[in-house]
Scaffold this active site. Structure first.
Site, PDB file in Angstrom:
ATOM      1  N   ASP A 193      34.093  36.742  40.768  1.00 42.71           N
ATOM      2  CA  ASP A 193      34.977  37.149  40.571  1.00 42.71           C
ATOM      3  C   ASP A 193      35.339  38.599  40.997  1.00 42.71           C
ATOM      4  OD1 ASP A 193      33.760  35.566  37.917  1.00 42.71           O
ATOM      5  OD2 ASP A 193      35.856  36.030  37.514  1.00 42.71           O
ATOM      6  N   THR A 194      36.434  39.070  41.321  1.00 43.44           N
ATOM      7  CA  THR A 194      36.707  40.424  42.032  1.00 43.44           C
ATOM      8  C   THR A 194      36.638  41.480  41.078  1.00 43.44           C
ATOM      9  OG1 THR A 194      38.210  39.274  43.634  1.00 43.44           O
ATOM     10  CG2 THR A 194      38.535  41.510  43.198  1.00 43.44           C
TER      11      THR A 194
END
Length: 412
Positions: free
Chosen positions: A97-98
């Protein structure tokens, strides 16, 4: 089982499996609220605090990386460019995930000594190794998530209790498609159809409410044909859009301008289409009966082999990710799959007719999400921790709790 809102339906997730009330809340009020730690095949957790691995003599270097608010793929592209390496010289076990704090292993070919300093990225430890890190060496990820601003704590608690015993659908989650611009699968469909005009229209002429004003202005300029102005407006982080615009300004035709997007990103679009189709198949299968009970026509996995279900056979139900070389379900399940493919205008052979590097074969995915080490605590905030196998999405669990009408507003 209850119907999902329009946004989820647009991504193929037609249902919630829980019929509890929406709790509301925000899952990523700050990056530290969403912690992802990679889990290796042998059960070793790549913890934020550090990890000990046994080095092996070889031509690769494994690196423990902790990043915050950083896109995995863009980090790899930056490292390759900075170190003068080709894309195949850097590998990972999975994209994280960013908007999160994540801990994982990356591998770089050669003896790595001088890595650049990158904001919000720490390179903690280095080990010589005889092979690269690959998805086959990863079990999955351990998640620790804090849900803040919960509107109805009793609804959250009711859902979390239900999740302990219910068969959760193994949907591909929101981040596979995007929540600000949920178009990755649409771009993928345009690619497999080799429809350059449709790809351009989706990328530049389809504008969403939660995009920044800068992005909206740039897309409007590109859509009107003012490519130079659009290129000037788009910030550098818009790698895909800028690549297409630069190609057009160099005189490339539209298809070849699109092909100038980094191959890793184009492949994500194609795989997003596969994910969307799988979600549709899974939603239809939910209509036909419980996911943890095979029915006539189902495909089941037994000891690593995928076969058609027969009474008394057992096995875990799987559905295809569309492509060449996969079996299709039979009976009612098979009929539903074929009808959905026809409706979407997609044929499995399209995935093999793509340019080199974008050809994807089909596969199988379990319909029930495997949830391990599930724990939760409910107070003013809700804290949840669990381990998922590679390829499964934490947001699939959290969407059942929050039940968001507009996922982006809730941090998804």
């Amino acid at each position: 089982m209850i119907e999902a809102p329009p946004f989820d339906k647009s991504l193929g997730m037609l249902y919630y499996v829980t019929d509890t009330c929406p709790a509301g809340g925000v899952i990523k009020a700050r990056p530290e609220d969403f912690i992802v730690e990679e889990v290796l095949k042998d059960g070793t957790v790549v913890a934020l605090t550090g990890i000990s691995l046994k080095p092996r003599v070889g031509s690769w270097t494994w690196i423990h990386v902790v990043k915050k608010n950083t896109d995995t793929l863009k980090l790899l592209l930056y490292l390759a460019k900075t170190l003068g390496l080709k894309a195949r010289d850097i590998s990972i076990g999975g994209i994280k995930d960013t908007r999160a704090v994540t801990s994982q292993i990356i591998s770089i070919r050669g003896d790595v000594t001088n890595l650049p300093k990158i904001r919000n990225v720490e390179f903690l430890s280095f080990w010589p190794m005889d092979k690269p890190i690959t998805p086959s060496l990863i079990y999955g990820n351990r998640f620790t998530i804090t849900l803040r601003n919960v509107e109805k704590v009793d609804c959250a608690e009711a859902t979390l209790k239900t999740l302990q015993y219910i068969a959760l659908p193994n949907y591909y989650g929101y981040q596979r498609f995007g929540t600000i611009r949920p178009v990755s699968h649409l771009l993928g469909k345009a690619l497999v159809k080799k429809d350059a005009e449709e790809f351009f229209d989706i990328m530049f002429c389809k504008i969403f409410a939660y995009e920044s004003d800068v992005a909206k202005k740039a897309r409007e300029a590109a859509c009107k044909g003012d490519y130079r102005r659009a290129l000037e407006i788009f910030p550098k982080r818009f790698i895909e859009e800028r690549a297409v615009l630069r190609g057009l300004l160099r005189g490339l035709d539209l298809w070849n301008a699109i092909m100038s997007i980094p191959i890793q990103i184009l492949r994500i679009y194609v795989e997003a289409l596969q994910s969307y189709l799988f979600n549709l198949f899974l939603s239809k299968r939910m209509e036909l009966g419980p996911l943890n009970r095979p029915i006539e026509g189902d495909l089941v996995e037994i000891n690593g082999q995928v076969v058609h279900y027969a009474e008394g056979l057992g096995g875990e139900v799987v559905l295809p990710t569309v492509g060449v070389g996969v079996k299709m379900p039979r009976g009612k399940v098979g009929e539903a799959v074929l009808q959905l493919l026809k409706r979407e205008g997609v044929e499995p052979s399209m995935f093999l007719k793509m340019p080199r590097g974008l050809r994807v074969y089909g596969g199988y995915r379990k319909v029930v999400l495997t949830l391990r080490d599930f724990r939760y605590a409910v107070d003013k905030e809700v804290t949840v921790s669990f381990t998922l196998p590679r390829g499964s999405y934490a947001t699939v669990i959290l969407r059942e709790v929050v039940k968001p009408e507009e996922p982006y507003r809730h941090g998804f």
